[in-house]
Design a protein around this motif. Structure first.
Motif, short mmCIF file in Angstrom:
data_model
loop_
_atom_site.label_atom_id
_atom_site.label_comp_id
_atom_site.label_asym_id
_atom_site.label_seq_id
_atom_site.Cartn_x
_atom_site.Cartn_y
_atom_site.Cartn_z
N ASP A 62 -5.22 38.38 -38.94
CA ASP A 62 -4.79 37.33 -38.22
C ASP A 62 -3.26 36.73 -38.17
O ASP A 62 -2.83 36.11 -38.36
CB ASP A 62 -6.32 36.57 -37.29
CG ASP A 62 -6.87 37.27 -37.34
OD1 ASP A 62 -6.83 38.76 -37.25
OD2 ASP A 62 -7.92 36.84 -37.82
N PHE A 63 -3.31 36.69 -36.91
CA PHE A 63 -1.84 35.59 -36.27
C PHE A 63 -1.95 34.24 -37.05
O PHE A 63 -1.04 34.27 -38.09
CB PHE A 63 -1.57 35.36 -35.13
CG PHE A 63 -0.01 34.70 -35.11
CD1 PHE A 63 0.81 35.70 -35.39
CD2 PHE A 63 0.05 33.68 -35.41
CE1 PHE A 63 2.57 34.68 -34.76
CE2 PHE A 63 0.77 32.45 -35.36
CZ PHE A 63 1.87 32.93 -34.81
N TYR A 64 -3.02 33.49 -36.61
CA TYR A 64 -2.80 31.99 -37.91
C TYR A 64 -3.74 32.23 -39.02
O TYR A 64 -3.62 31.02 -39.71
CB TYR A 64 -3.78 31.47 -36.89
CG TYR A 64 -3.42 30.65 -35.50
CD1 TYR A 64 -2.04 29.61 -35.77
CD2 TYR A 64 -3.63 31.54 -34.39
CE1 TYR A 64 -1.28 29.97 -34.71
CE2 TYR A 64 -3.39 30.69 -33.39
CZ TYR A 64 -1.60 29.70 -32.97
OH TYR A 64 -0.55 28.87 -32.60
N SER A 65 -4.27 33.35 -39.86
CA SER A 65 -4.50 33.34 -40.44
C SER A 65 -3.20 32.45 -42.06
O SER A 65 -2.40 33.10 -41.95
CB SER A 65 -3.92 35.05 -41.54
OG SER A 65 -4.42 34.45 -43.38
#
Lengths: 288, 805
Positions: A62-65
């Motif tokens: 995920d982008f915000y991982s």
């Protein structure tokens, strides 16, 4: 050496708008981005060095991982040049990394194929290993601007970097060639915080490559290392697309971003790069 | 498959229109019994001598026997012998009535209208208002009031026509500070923007902060969004027809303006009273003067733009009139001493209006347009000079034939020669670059059209026509045959040149021909309301190589060719038009549906600049736009302006883009609401306000990330799957005319303006980066990424000072 000056122009456009407005601003925001199925990511390099060439397999996140990308540890990886097949084995001490048991050197003119089986998914890719030109030399040139007008906002360490790095080579004009250049300072990659890639298409380049300024600056005593790789047209397309993604403004003035095209089939991101390679290193002197 | 694209539909449409035309031609012969005479001439502004376009001229206030003045201010009425009272109405002018004796023969009558509030003429004047909103057949037309534009709030002291265009119903913009506009689901490249009939290929100054239209020089500006008359063609979605002033043929005058960013000078006057006049308007920015306000490295940059409009009109008689108009404009950016870029347009129009007889009007136009740009880095190993340009030469012959008050025929021919030089690179000394030149491309296109404005009784009016176009991509040139993917599109990853065919000078490489039917109908419900419907087919033979949302001047145009079919748009629109309160208020609502075949797009990640094999990047598919528009305007009084609302959808589906799935066009916005108002409080103070609200535009954002060779890369799955936040902004302006002006020779005007009054941070775009602290140092191990929002303007006051003489 960047064959695509327009990239910097696009950035200039945004900077200009910002400068003109005087009031233009930016800040970090948190968006509600959709979740997606993780994809297999292949990061593979085979060169003319005699070495245990790597294939690194991970998945997208995920982008915000906040975590590093999860490694794939149970894949079956082979590379073949049509005569020899090398089994790449997973290295439990380096999760996600697959290496052959013995070092070997890629040969110019051979076509190499990569085959990956993981979790029922078959990923294949192939490319020809092309010859690369020699690097004549790399040299340092004093950036007098930085000496005369030190930037007060920089740290002492940053301010000490007053040498720019120049690159010299001959480009053979009778072949169609594509190049990737990687640059290091004291063993660390120099890539503008992960935003810059130096690739070139020789179509608009002449024979004499004399004194092209590379990225960033070096401090006295720093070791500079420059690697020049031959890449195929497909790999060049991949890196050009990667530049589009890394320097994207969301599609306002730059192209609408899309995942780079690559030489892999089977629904994987990344590239199987096959390259001839040349290196030069030099130590930055003390300024007079 | 859109229903409009079936051959049957095209055939029926073509035959139907032809039948109507033949009927119109035959009709007067059957009815021509009484002797008829013609009254004809020009309608002008009494103060300036400027011809008035679109003024309604009627005999005995009977709209059925009326015509509108054409684009050159000419009218002609053919009437049974008798005495008539001619009525002329035009917005902003006092209505004029004048008797004419048509018992002896044809009469030439030039009519001069006085601007409202300056009713000095001896002839009868009534407070009657224009009702074109209801009466005209033409729908989907936004007349942009150039006078009003000057009173609207400014950005950096400049009012701008394109910003006024962006407020019109059915028109959307990509973001503030950009000059592209999007009409009814069409792209920014689908607007034909004309200045005195010559196309302008890039209307931006400073990458879109301003447009090339200097409001001082403008006379009229009409935006056709649908029901486009047969005389216009070449773009799919709109025609913005901007005309400059001819120059006052009564007395010398002008103005000078000092603004925050640019200074302007405007002069006009007679060379020979009522016979010949000139107009000159010039503007230059001086942002570079304020560089000291900026930090390095911006401080050493030099940025400026300029515009010059020039026109000379010679009107020796009603029979022959000559005009030469020229526009020249350029932007220049210098970065330090070693890099610059620049772009500019030049257009020239020569026009000859000839009246063969009182019923046959002719306009002959010769046009030239040039657009070019340059990028140059002049020092070091990466020095180069990159130039690109394009030219267009057009010869146009238009006729207007006033058959009878019920039928006005227009017909004409047009031939255009185009040449494109998409890019040449010349290395500097010691440069690593080689000489590189993309092949020049040539095209010839011809058009013939015929149209008729017809009135059937009091209630029904028709406007219909056919435009026939032939386009040829011509030699010298070469066509490369490329290897294709299993899907049948040229492979743009493993580009393989299979075969090359060479073509000689003037040899046709590829020819396309199309028939473009156009038809509009108006049904008058009562004196104050009407229903209108229209259908138009538009064909576009040139394509902009641009895969971003907002075109930049470095995007090049390319002709239709072996690899690029013409784009074809069909649009139907229906609307209801109503005037209230003695025609002071105009209301209109329209719904439209537009289907575009072979809309041009480009493969994902296409590299469009300096690419010999750019043809493999072309992708064509279908585009769809539909929606509803509402507008309420007040044209006269102390308070004027309009509110417009647009509900719209714009989508595209193209093989090879977004995996062939349908996606929202970059400029798709669901809702758009605009308010434009000016208020004359007194002779001393007037005020302007604009408010705009729009749903955020689509944007392609990362849906994940991955790691490759140390790079932390965004992962995308879908094009335009996200939207920017809603956009809204309020701007205000106040103009102060000192009382002393009444007695002064040099009248002063002070204009104060505030842009973005409540400081909304409207998001211009989002981009992503590896997480950094305020000083730009990476946070942590470089794994985390973040989204940054960029906005251009907070509260921006500005000021301009004008002096009129």
């Amino acid at each position: 050496m960047k064959s695509r000056p327009i990239i910097s122009i696009r950035q200039a456009v945004l900077l200009l708008l910002a400068a003109l407005a005087g009031t233009a601003c930016e800040k970090t925001v948190v968006l509600d981005l959709k979740q997606t199925e993780p994809q297999v990511v292949v990061d593979a390099l085979l060169t003319t060095d005699t070495a245990r060439h790597y294939v690194r397999l991970t998945r997208s996140t995920d982008f915000y991982s906040r975590n590093p990308p999860p490694p794939i540890t149970d894949a079956r990886v082979t590379v073949t040049d049509g005569q020899t097949t090398w089994d790449y084995r997973h290295q439990p001490d380096r999760p996600g990394w697959y290496l052959p048991d013995q070092p070997f050197a890629g040969r110019v003119g051979r076509f190499y194929r990569l085959r990956i089986e993981t979790n029922g998914q078959l990923i294949e890719g192939g490319d020809e290993l092309l010859r690369v030109a020699d690097i004549d030399s790399i040299r340092f040139e004093l950036d007098t601007d930085r000496v005369d007008n030190p930037n007060s906002e920089e740290t002492d360490e940053q301010r000490a970097r007053v040498w720019s790095l120049l690159f010299y080579a001959r480009e053979p004009q009778d072949t169609r060639d594509f190049y990737l250049i990687k640059q290091y300072r004291n063993g660390r990659r120099v890539d503008g915080n992960g935003t810059q890639v130096l690739v070139s298409d020789d179509e608009i380049i002449g024979e004499a490559i004399d004194g092209v300024q590379l990225l960033d600056r070096y401090a006295p005593g720093d070791t500079a290392l420059v690697e020049m790789f031959s890449i195929s047209r497909t790999a060049y397309v991949f890196y050009s697309d990667l530049i589009n993604v890394l320097s994207n403004d969301g599609g306002m003035f730059s192209p609408i971003p899309a995942d780079p095209r690559s030489n892999l089939t089977g629904g994987a991101l990344g590239l199987f790069q096959v390259s001839d390679v040349r290196r030069r290193s030099a130590v930055a002197p003390q300024p007079r | 498959m859109h229903a409009f694209n079936t051959p049957l539909w095209r055939f029926l449409m073509g035959m139907g229109l032809l039948g109507l035309l033949l009927a119109a031609l035959a009709a007067p012969e059957l009815r021509a019994q009484a002797t008829r005479y013609t009254v004809s001439g020009y309608v002008k502004d009494a103060d300036t001598g400027e011809e008035l376009i679109g003024a309604a001229v009627m005999a005995n206030t009977d709209p059925v026997s009326g015509v509108n003045t054409n684009d050159y201010g000419f009218y002609s009425l053919r009437l049974p012998a008798g005495r008539y009272e001619i009525t002329v109405r035009s917005l902003g002018y006092a209505t004029l009535r004048q008797s004419v004796d048509l018992t002896q023969g044809d009469v030439q009558l030039n009519l001069r209208l006085s601007p409202e509030g300056k009713q000095l003429d001896a002839v009868v004047i009534e407070g009657e208002k224009a009702d074109r909103n209801v009466q005209d057949v033409q729908m989907s037309l936004s007349r942009i009031d150039v006078e009003q534009v000057r009173k609207l709030p400014m950005l950096f002291g400049e009012t701008d026509l394109i910003r006024a265009v962006q407020f019109q119903p059915g028109v959307l913009q990509a973001g503030e500070g950009t000059s592209g506009f999007f009409v009814r689901g069409g792209g920014a490249d689908q607007n034909l923007i004309l200045i005195d009939e010559a196309p302008v290929y890039d209307v931006s100054h400073l990458f879109g902060l301003f447009s090339v239209f200097n409001s001082d020089a403008l006379k009229s500006s009409d935006l056709y969004k649908g029901g486009i008359p047969a005389q216009y063609g070449g773009r799919l979605s709109s025609i913005l027809d901007v005309r400059t002033k001819d120059g006052n043929d009564q007395r010398w005058g002008g103005s000078g303006t000092i603004g925050l960013m640019a200074s302007k000078l405007f002069v006009e006057g007679p060379i020979a009273k009522e016979k010949a006049s000139v107009m000159l308007s010039a503007r230059r920015s001086y942002i570079d003067v304020f560089n000291f306000l900026l930090d390095e490295p911006a401080r050493s940059n030099r940025i400026h733009f300029y515009d010059i409009n020039f026109k000379i009109s010679y009107k020796p008689t009603n029979k022959d009139r000559f005009f030469i108009a020229a526009y020249l404009g350029r932007d220049r950016f210098r970065f330090g001493s070693d890099a610059q870029f620049s772009w500019g347009n030049a257009t020239t129009t020569f026009r000859w209006n000839h009246v063969f007889n009182s019923r046959l009007f002719s306009n002959t136009t010769l046009l030239f347009t040039n657009f070019d740009y340059l990028l140059e880095a002049s020092q070091g190993a990466t020095s180069f000079k990159w130039t690109a340009d394009m030219q267009e030469y057009t010869l146009k012959q238009d006729f207007g034939y006033y058959l009878n008050p019920g039928n006005t025929l227009t017909f004409g021919l047009q031939a255009t020669r185009r040449q494109f030089s998409p890019g040449i690179i010349r290395p500097g000394s010691g440069s690593i670059f080689a000489n590189f030149e993309l092949e020049r491309m040539y095209a010839m296109d011809c058009a013939a059209y015929v149209g008729n404005d017809q009135k059937i009784g009091r209630r029904i009016a028709l406007q219909y026509g056919l435009r026939f176009t032939v386009f040829q991509n011509m030699g010298p040139g070469e066509v490369v045959e490329y290897a294709r993917t299993p899907e049948g599109v040229p492979d743009n990853v493993n580009i393989e040149r299979l075969r090359v065919r060479r073509y000689g000078d003037w040899e046709a490489i590829k020819t396309y021909a199309n028939i473009e039917p156009r038809a509009s109908i108006r049904y008058l419900v009562d004196e104050n309301s009407s229903l209108k419907a229209s259908y138009n087919r538009m064909v576009q033979y040139i394509h902009l190589l641009n895969n971003s949302t907002v075109p930049i001047p470095f995007n090049t145009w390319t002709p239709s060719s072996e690899y690029l079919r013409p784009q074809i748009a069909d649009q139907v629109a229906v609307g209801y038009f109503r005037n209230f309160g003695d025609n002071k208020w105009e209301f209109s609502t329209e719904v439209y549906y537009k289907a575009i075949a072979d809309v041009t797009d480009f493969a994902d990640n296409a590299q469009l600049l300096l690419n010999r094999d750019v043809a493999v990047q072309y992708r064509q598919g279908t585009g769809t736009g539909y929606g509803a528009e509402l507008q309420l305007s007040r044209r006269e009084g102390a308070l004027t302006g309009f509110v417009s609302y647009t509900l719209s959808w714009a989508t595209r589906q193209i093989e090879g883009v977004n995996l062939g799935r349908e996606y929202f066009a970059n400029y798709d916005r669901r809702h758009s609401l605009n308010l434009v108002a000016t208020y004359d409080l007194s002779k001393v103070w007037n005020f302007g306000a604009t408010f705009t609200y729009a749903t955020g535009r689509p944007i392609t954002l990362a849906q994940g990330r991955y790691s490759f060779d140390g790079y932390n890369v965004d992962y995308f799955t879908e094009r335009n799957a996200y939207r920017l936040p809603d956009f809204h902004r309020l701007d205000l302006a106040a103009t102060y005319n000192p009382k002393k002006n009444a007695t002064r020779r040099w009248k002063q005007e002070y204009i104060f303006s505030v842009y973005n009054v409540y400081g909304r941070q409207n998001v211009f775009t989002y981009y992503t980066r590896i997480k950094q602290d305020d000083k730009g140092n990476l946070v942590g191990d470089g794994q985390e990424k973040e989204v940054r929002k960029l906005w251009l303007f907070s509260v921006l006051p500005s000021f301009a000072w004008t002096i009129r003489f």
